[in-house]
Design a protein around this motif. Structure first.
Motif, PDB file in Angstrom:
ATOM      1  N   GLU A 227       0.866  -1.192   0.000  1.00 21.77           N
ATOM      2  CA  GLU A 227       0.000   0.000   0.000  1.00 21.77           C
ATOM      3  C   GLU A 227       0.895   1.233   0.000  1.00 21.77           C
ATOM      4  OE1 GLU A 227      -3.062   0.706  -0.148  1.00 21.77           O
ATOM      5  OE2 GLU A 227      -4.341  -0.673   0.950  1.00 21.77           O
ATOM      6  N   VAL A 230      -0.620   4.907   2.359  1.00 22.06           N
ATOM      7  CA  VAL A 230      -1.436   4.695   3.566  1.00 22.06           C
ATOM      8  C   VAL A 230      -0.475   4.537   4.739  1.00 22.06           C
ATOM      9  CG1 VAL A 230      -3.225   3.273   4.658  1.00 22.06           C
ATOM     10  CG2 VAL A 230      -3.111   3.443   2.168  1.00 22.06           C
ATOM     11  N   ASP A 234      -3.398   7.034   9.225  1.00 17.80           N
ATOM     12  CA  ASP A 234      -4.669   6.859   8.493  1.00 17.80           C
ATOM     13  C   ASP A 234      -5.511   5.718   9.048  1.00 17.80           C
ATOM     14  OD1 ASP A 234      -3.839   8.821   6.657  1.00 17.80           O
ATOM     15  OD2 ASP A 234      -2.633   7.329   5.580  1.00 17.80           O
ATOM     16  N   ILE A 235      -4.855   4.699   9.600  1.00 18.49           N
ATOM     17  CA  ILE A 235      -5.632   3.490   9.958  1.00 18.49           C
ATOM     18  C   ILE A 235      -5.720   3.236  11.457  1.00 18.49           C
ATOM     19  CG2 ILE A 235      -5.072   2.298   7.775  1.00 18.49           C
ATOM     20  CD1 ILE A 235      -3.171   0.574   9.689  1.00 18.49           C
TER      21      ILE A 235
END
Ligand SMILES: Nc1ncnc2c1ncn2[C@@H]1O[C@H](COP(=O)(O)OP(=O)(O)OP(=O)(O)O)[C@@H](O)[C@H]1O
Ligand SMILES: [Mg+2]
Length: 482
Positions: A227, A230, A234-235
């Motif tokens: 990825e 990302v 962000d997560i």
């Protein structure tokens, strides 16, 4: 003996300790899971009721969006916003819930022993906390129903406990390197006749184990999942993010024991399994480690005795278990003894807080565990905003320097600018320099106070200000108009 308790309110784990009335030695009060430390995590269930500690940690894995962790890092972040259900999350409220959980669990334990509930406490804070974060920590204690008799720098607390463990430190200069879950502190200290003196302190309140975890997550997203773009940020509040962070931490801890460790995690419905090498992990995080070395060098530079030879180094905080810490410190300080496991790095801060709590509450008694604090330091300087004489340039006149003792006061004289003035306002700025004067842009406004004397005075009347810093590192202002 007046009973007061010591609390280490940690970014990832918190702990409460007391002094034994007979031996005068500190010990930890275990929580309801029979563990010495409690995760500093709050989880809001489907009815928005908060669960705190071990239970919250267990639920967090299932739904990280309803959990709050690492809140200490946000303590004075004015932009921090979070809502869970109908709860508006503030760092102070969450910290209060963690403190309350620690004390409630300890009270159950104490009830069995026929002891009254806990009321008076000393709470530890990173030495690198400034005025606002200290004030907010104190407020969290008050919201939790506690009487906060003092705040204490974490490395100073750890050193107090170490000092109580024998006289090997006496007449020695030593460094406490405290790399915890979310903050880093370094203090250079000296013990003389069992009295502890801090020579300097520095650090970073946004640097700790969680940053090492984030580096693994970033690596996993980019290299393992392919990825691009990302990141951890962000997560981190998603279910996948929660799973990755937990597994990154597991992998990191295994890498403290062996050269390779499995990194397993779930992402977008797929399971991944990767073998992480310690050397890869160390390369990824070398920049983070370097920041701690920069802080150490600064602490030596601003030390009251910059030429003092450091005789020993004590490692505090769970992140000190990473082998790279000891290795890097040996490179920086060849031939200096470095201590880690021998001194309970995860409990030392709470135990030291209990020693200080006893000493505050029982000033007439011999100090608990035979040790006490002589001088402690703050990591910040404080000055009043004013105009440079004869100019329009707005400057800070530093009245209390970070190299001054913690308990200190500074005074300055200003003059009224208009006829018939009955009041004035004073602005106090926090900064990290040891310069006497600096530009107002190099400081952070921490207090603005209007001072009224109630009667009109002519232009040019002197007004004397006093800024006072207490043992808890919190600033108070007073002013007097002639
Ligand atoms: N064996 C280990 N190897 C690497 N890291 C570890 C190990 N054991 C614990 N840690 C890390 O240590 C951190 C927790 O340390 P500690 O309990 O001292 O922090 P804290 O007191 O909660 O935080 P702070 O002092 O920054 O407020 C976590 O990031 C955890 O992953
Ligand atoms: Mg800690």
């Amino acid at each position: 003996m007046t009973e007061i308790y010591g609390i280490d309110l940690g970014t990832t784990y918190s702990c409460i300790a007391e002094i034994n009335s007979i031996t005068k030695l500190p010990s930890v009060i275990k929580n309801q899971d029979d563990l010495a430390t409690t995760p500093s995590i709050v989880f809001f269930d489907e009815n928005d009721a908060p669960l705190v500690g071990g239970e919250a940690k267990r639920y967090m894995a299932s739904d990280p969006s309803r959990a709050v962790a690492f809140i200490k890092r946000e303590m004075s972040n004015p932009t921090f916003r979070m809502e869970i259900g109908c709860n508006e999350i503030t760092p102070v409220k969450i910290s209060a819930m963690i403190l309350k959980k620690l004390v409630d669990d300890a009270n159950i334990n104490r009830k069995f022993r026929g002891k009254p509930p806990i009321k008076d406490v000393v709470i530890t804070v990173p030495a690198y906390f400034g005025n606002n974060e200290r004030e907010l920590t104190r407020q969290a204690g008050i919201i939790a129903g506690l009487n906060v008799l003092g705040l204490l720098n974490e490395p100073t607390a750890a050193a107090l406990y170490y000092g109580s463990r024998g006289n090997v430190f006496n007449e020695k200069t030593f460094m406490v390197y405290d790399l915890g879950g979310g903050t880093f502190d370094v203090s250079i200290m000296r013990m003389h006749n069992n009295v502890l003196e801090t020579l300097s302190t520095d650090g970073d309140h946004h640097l700790g184990g969680v940053d090492w975890d984030a580096a693994i997550v970033d690596y996993a997203l980019k290299v393992v999942c392919g990825e691009s773009g990302v990141t951890y940020e962000d997560i981190k509040h998603t279910r996948d993010g929660g799973d990755m962070i937990m597994n990154a931490e597991k992998c990191k801890k295994m890498l403290s024991e062996s050269d390779r460790a499995p990194l397993r995690f779930r992402y977008k419905g797929r399971m991944y399994m990767h073998e992480m090498r310690r050397s890869t992990f160390e390369n990824l995080t070398a920049g983070l480690l370097k920041k701690t070395i920069d802080s150490i060098r600064n602490a030596i530079k601003i030390s009251k005795d910059p030429n003092a030879k450091i005789d020993m180094i004590f490692l505090v905080g769970g992140s000190s278990y990473m082998p790279m810490v000891k290795e890097r410190l040996y490179m920086e300080f060849p031939r200096v003894s470095i201590f880690l496991e021998q001194f309970e790095p995860d409990l030392a801060v709470a135990k030291g807080a209990a020693i200080q709590a006893f000493n505050i509450a029982n000033p007439q008694s011999a100090p608990a565990a035979g040790v006490k604090i002589g001088t402690d330091l703050s990591s910040r300087s404080y000055g009043a905003g004013c105009m440079r004489t004869g100019t329009d340039e707005h400057i800070i006149d530093n009245l209390i320097l970070r190299t001054d003792p913690m308990v200190y006061e500074g005074t300055c004289r200003h003059y009224t600018r208009n006829d018939n003035q009955t009041s004035t306002s004073v602005s106090i700025y926090e900064n990290k320099t040891v310069e006497k004067e600096l530009s107002v842009n190099d400081g952070v406004l921490v207090q603005r106070q209007r001072i009224e004397w109630g009667y009109p005075v002519p232009k040019g009347t002197p007004v004397d200000y006093t800024i006072r810093r207490g043992l808890d590192g919190i600033i108070h202002i007073e002013a007097m108009c002639e």
